[in-house]
Scaffold this active site. Sequence first.
Site, PDB file in Angstrom:
ATOM      1  N   ASP A  18       0.806  -1.227   0.000  1.00  0.00           N
ATOM      2  CA  ASP A  18       0.000   0.000   0.000  1.00  0.00           C
ATOM      3  C   ASP A  18       0.837   1.274   0.000  1.00  0.00           C
ATOM      4  OD1 ASP A  18      -2.190  -1.715   0.161  1.00  0.00           O
ATOM      5  OD2 ASP A  18      -2.190  -1.663   2.349  1.00  0.00           O
ATOM      6  N   HIS A  46      -4.788  -1.735  -5.673  1.00  0.00           N
ATOM      7  CA  HIS A  46      -3.991  -0.623  -6.202  1.00  0.00           C
ATOM      8  C   HIS A  46      -4.933   0.487  -6.665  1.00  0.00           C
ATOM      9  CE1 HIS A  46      -0.355  -3.472  -7.111  1.00  0.00           C
ATOM     10  NE2 HIS A  46      -0.745  -3.498  -5.857  1.00  0.00           N
TER      11      HIS A  46
HETATM   12  P1  GDP Z   1      -0.768   0.311  -3.580  1.00  0.00           P
HETATM   13  O1  GDP Z   1      -1.346  -0.982  -3.101  1.00  0.00           O
HETATM   14  O2  GDP Z   1       0.701   0.397  -3.328  1.00  0.00           O
HETATM   15  O3  GDP Z   1      -1.112   0.630  -5.002  1.00  0.00           O
HETATM   16  O4  GDP Z   1      -1.434   1.440  -2.678  1.00  0.00           O
HETATM   17  P2  GDP Z   1      -2.987   1.553  -2.227  1.00  0.00           P
HETATM   18  O5  GDP Z   1      -3.803   1.986  -3.376  1.00  0.00           O
HETATM   19  O6  GDP Z   1      -3.409   0.322  -1.507  1.00  0.00           O
HETATM   20  O7  GDP Z   1      -2.874   2.647  -1.101  1.00  0.00           O
HETATM   21  C1  GDP Z   1      -2.306   3.885  -1.333  1.00  0.00           C
HETATM   22  C2  GDP Z   1      -3.360   4.956  -1.047  1.00  0.00           C
HETATM   23  O8  GDP Z   1      -2.710   6.207  -0.958  1.00  0.00           O
HETATM   24  C3  GDP Z   1      -4.395   5.080  -2.140  1.00  0.00           C
HETATM   25  O9  GDP Z   1      -5.608   5.495  -1.571  1.00  0.00           O
HETATM   26  C4  GDP Z   1      -3.830   6.198  -3.025  1.00  0.00           C
HETATM   27  O10 GDP Z   1      -4.828   6.916  -3.719  1.00  0.00           O
HETATM   28  C5  GDP Z   1      -3.192   7.074  -1.995  1.00  0.00           C
HETATM   29  N1  GDP Z   1      -2.012   7.825  -2.437  1.00  0.00           N
HETATM   30  C6  GDP Z   1      -1.003   7.453  -3.271  1.00  0.00           C
HETATM   31  N2  GDP Z   1      -0.069   8.407  -3.336  1.00  0.00           N
HETATM   32  C7  GDP Z   1      -0.486   9.401  -2.532  1.00  0.00           C
HETATM   33  C8  GDP Z   1       0.070  10.674  -2.142  1.00  0.00           C
HETATM   34  O11 GDP Z   1       1.164  11.066  -2.547  1.00  0.00           O
HETATM   35  N3  GDP Z   1      -0.664  11.424  -1.243  1.00  0.00           N
HETATM   36  C9  GDP Z   1      -1.859  11.009  -0.732  1.00  0.00           C
HETATM   37  N4  GDP Z   1      -2.491  11.796   0.128  1.00  0.00           N
HETATM   38  N5  GDP Z   1      -2.403   9.827  -1.104  1.00  0.00           N
HETATM   39  C10 GDP Z   1      -1.721   9.042  -1.953  1.00  0.00           C
HETATM   40  P1  IMO Z   2      -0.877  -4.209  -2.230  1.00  0.00           P
HETATM   41  O1  IMO Z   2      -0.434  -4.759  -3.555  1.00  0.00           O
HETATM   42  C1  IMO Z   2      -1.009  -4.606   2.134  1.00  0.00           C
HETATM   43  C2  IMO Z   2      -0.893  -8.676   3.772  1.00  0.00           C
HETATM   44  C3  IMO Z   2      -2.172  -9.078   4.474  1.00  0.00           C
HETATM   45  C4  IMO Z   2      -1.613 -10.043   5.521  1.00  0.00           C
HETATM   46  C5  IMO Z   2      -0.497 -10.745   4.770  1.00  0.00           C
HETATM   47  C6  IMO Z   2      -0.906 -12.090   4.178  1.00  0.00           C
HETATM   48  O2  IMO Z   2      -2.187  -3.529  -2.261  1.00  0.00           O
HETATM   49  O3  IMO Z   2       0.206  -3.396  -1.602  1.00  0.00           O
HETATM   50  P2  IMO Z   2      -2.471 -12.772   2.118  1.00  0.00           P
HETATM   51  O4  IMO Z   2      -3.923 -12.518   1.887  1.00  0.00           O
HETATM   52  O5  IMO Z   2      -1.578 -12.269   1.062  1.00  0.00           O
HETATM   53  O6  IMO Z   2      -2.192 -14.219   2.469  1.00  0.00           O
HETATM   54  O7  IMO Z   2      -2.141 -11.962   3.478  1.00  0.00           O
HETATM   55  O8  IMO Z   2      -0.126  -9.877   3.712  1.00  0.00           O
HETATM   56  N1  IMO Z   2      -1.054  -8.180   2.383  1.00  0.00           N
HETATM   57  C7  IMO Z   2      -1.062  -6.892   2.040  1.00  0.00           C
HETATM   58  N2  IMO Z   2      -0.984  -5.779   2.803  1.00  0.00           N
HETATM   59  N3  IMO Z   2      -1.068  -4.495   0.795  1.00  0.00           N
HETATM   60  C8  IMO Z   2      -1.115  -5.598   0.018  1.00  0.00           C
HETATM   61  O9  IMO Z   2      -1.086  -5.533  -1.329  1.00  0.00           O
HETATM   62  C9  IMO Z   2      -1.139  -6.870   0.636  1.00  0.00           C
HETATM   63  N4  IMO Z   2      -1.191  -8.133   0.184  1.00  0.00           N
HETATM   64  C10 IMO Z   2      -1.131  -8.925   1.250  1.00  0.00           C
HETATM   65  O10 IMO Z   2      -2.807  -7.975   5.058  1.00  0.00           O
HETATM   66  O11 IMO Z   2      -1.023  -9.314   6.564  1.00  0.00           O
HETATM   67 MG    MG Z   3      -2.838  -1.656  -1.789  1.00  0.00          MG
END
Ligand code: GDP
Ligand code: IMO
Ligand code: MG
Length: 429
Positions: A18, A46
Site C-alpha cells: 500500500d 492498487h
Molecule cells: P498500492 O497498493 O501500493 O497501489 O497502494 P494503495 O492503493 O493500496 O494505497 C495507497 C493509497 O494512498 C491510495 O488510496 C492512493 O490513492 C493514496 N495515495 C497514493 N499516493 C499518494 C500521495 O502522494 N498522497 C496522498 N495523500 N495519497 C496518496
Molecule cells: P498491495 O499490492 C497490504 C498482507 C495481508 C496479511 C499478509 C498475508 O495492495 O500493496 P495474504 O492474503 O496475502 O495471504 O495476506 O499480507 N497483504 C497486504 N498488505 N497491501 C497488500 O497488497 C497486501 N497483500 C497482502 O494484510 O497481513
Molecule cells: Mg494496496
Amino acid sequence: MPPKTAQISAILGCQWGDEGKGKLTDILASKYNYIVRSNGGANAGHTIYYKKGNKTDKFVFHLIPSGIFHPKTKCVIGNGCVIHLPTLNEEIEELKKHGIKIKNRFFISDRVHLLFDYHKKIDAAQENLKGAKKIGTTLRGIGPCYSDKVNRIGIRACDLLDFDKFKKLFKQNLEYQEKLYGKLEINIDEEVKIYQKYAKFFKEFIVDTTQMFIEATNKKEKILIEGANGVMLDLDHGTYPFVTSSNPSSGGLFTGTGIAPNKIKNIIGVLKAYTTRVGAGPFPTELQDKLGDKIRESGGEYGATTGRPRRCGWFDAILANYALAINGITEINLTKLDVLSALPKIKIAVKYLYQNKELKNFPASLEILEKIKPQYIELPGWQKDISNCKKYSDLPKNCQKYIKTIEKLTKVKITSIGVGQRRDQIIFQ
Ligand code: GDP
Ligand code: IMO
Ligand code: MG
C-alpha cells in the site's frame, strides 16, 4: 527528472504494501507498451484517481495491472500471479462502467495458477485454526492457492483451454482438499458450469505471455513490471510467517514474468513517507497512540482490499535500507508526504537496538524483531499544505529537509514525491 523509463523497468513496494504503487504505475503507463503484474492475486488493492470530464474518479485494481486506463498500453497478468476468475470478471465489468475496453490489450499468462472458492474457504479455516497467531490474511485464498502450486497440484490457465482436462483436474483437486480439510461445500457441477462459461470468455485473453515478452524484448518494446504487496511481505525476505505467499521482492519480477534479470534496468522502489502495515506481525516503528490514529485519518489508511484500518508508524530507515539493498532499487518514489503536513515534529528510525547493542542486520527472528528498540532522529515539521506544490522548490524548507534526510539515509535518489492522490499531485526532481 521523472523516473527513468528504461526499456524494461519495474515498480516495487518497499514496505508492507500500500505504498502507492498503483498511482505511479498509472502515471508512467503511457510511456510503456506493456504493463505486467508479476506476483500476488486479489490480495492487492492498487488505487488510482483519474480525471473524468471535470470530475475526479477512482478505481481500485485487484488483478488487472494499473495501466489499463491508457488506451495504447497492453496489460498482462504474469505467470507468477494467482487469479480468481470471478473476481477478474467483476473487475472487467467494473472497468466497463469506467469506459475502459480490454479487447486485444489485455492478456493472461497461460501458466498462471487459478484460484478457486475452495482456496478462500481453506484460507479462512487455516486462519481460524491459528487462533491468536493468525496472520490476518486478506482471506482471498492466496496462501492455499500458492501451496497447491508448490505442491504441484495446482490448475493453470492453460488447463482451462482443454475443458475436459480442467473438469478432471478440478474434481481431483477438490476431492484431495476435502480429504485434508473435510467438506468444503462446493457444488462441483455448478462450479464446472460456471467455469465452462469462463473458459469461453477468457479463451481469447489466455496466451503464452512468456513468448510474448521474448518477442517484445527483441523488438525493443517497453515493459513496466508492476509489483504487488511489499518487500516486507515477501515469503523469503519479509517478516515470516507474517507475510504473503509469493515473492513481492525483485526475484518475483523475473520468475513471475519470464523476463530475464539482466534485462530489467531500473527498479523504482515505492516508499511511503511514513510506514503502514495491515494484518498482524512485527512493526518496530508502530505508533499505538493518538498520533498513529491521526496519521491513519489524514492518510485515509484503510485497506483498499479489505477496508481494515492500517497500522501506522514512523518512517523506518533500517527497514527501507534492507528493502532497497536486497532489491537493487535504483531510485525512490516517496509517497504521501502531504499526509505529514500537520505534524509539528516528525521522527525517523535510524538505528535498531537489541539488548542495548546496535543491530547491524534486519533480523530474521520474530522474537528479536519484537524486542527491538528503534532509535529516532527528530525533524521539525513544515505545517503547511503541500498538496498544490508542483515543483521541489515550492516545498517548504523543512519539507525539503525531510526528503533530503531520507535520501542521505538511504543513499538512493528520490526522483518523485507524492503530494496527493491525483495523477498531477506528484513532483519530479
Ligand atoms: P498500492 O497498493 O501500493 O497501489 O497502494 P494503495 O492503493 O493500496 O494505497 C495507497 C493509497 O494512498 C491510495 O488510496 C492512493 O490513492 C493514496 N495515495 C497514493 N499516493 C499518494 C500521495 O502522494 N498522497 C496522498 N495523500 N495519497 C496518496
Ligand atoms: P498491495 O499490492 C497490504 C498482507 C495481508 C496479511 C499478509 C498475508 O495492495 O500493496 P495474504 O492474503 O496475502 O495471504 O495476506 O499480507 N497483504 C497486504 N498488505 N497491501 C497488500 O497488497 C497486501 N497483500 C497482502 O494484510 O497481513
Ligand atoms: Mg494496496
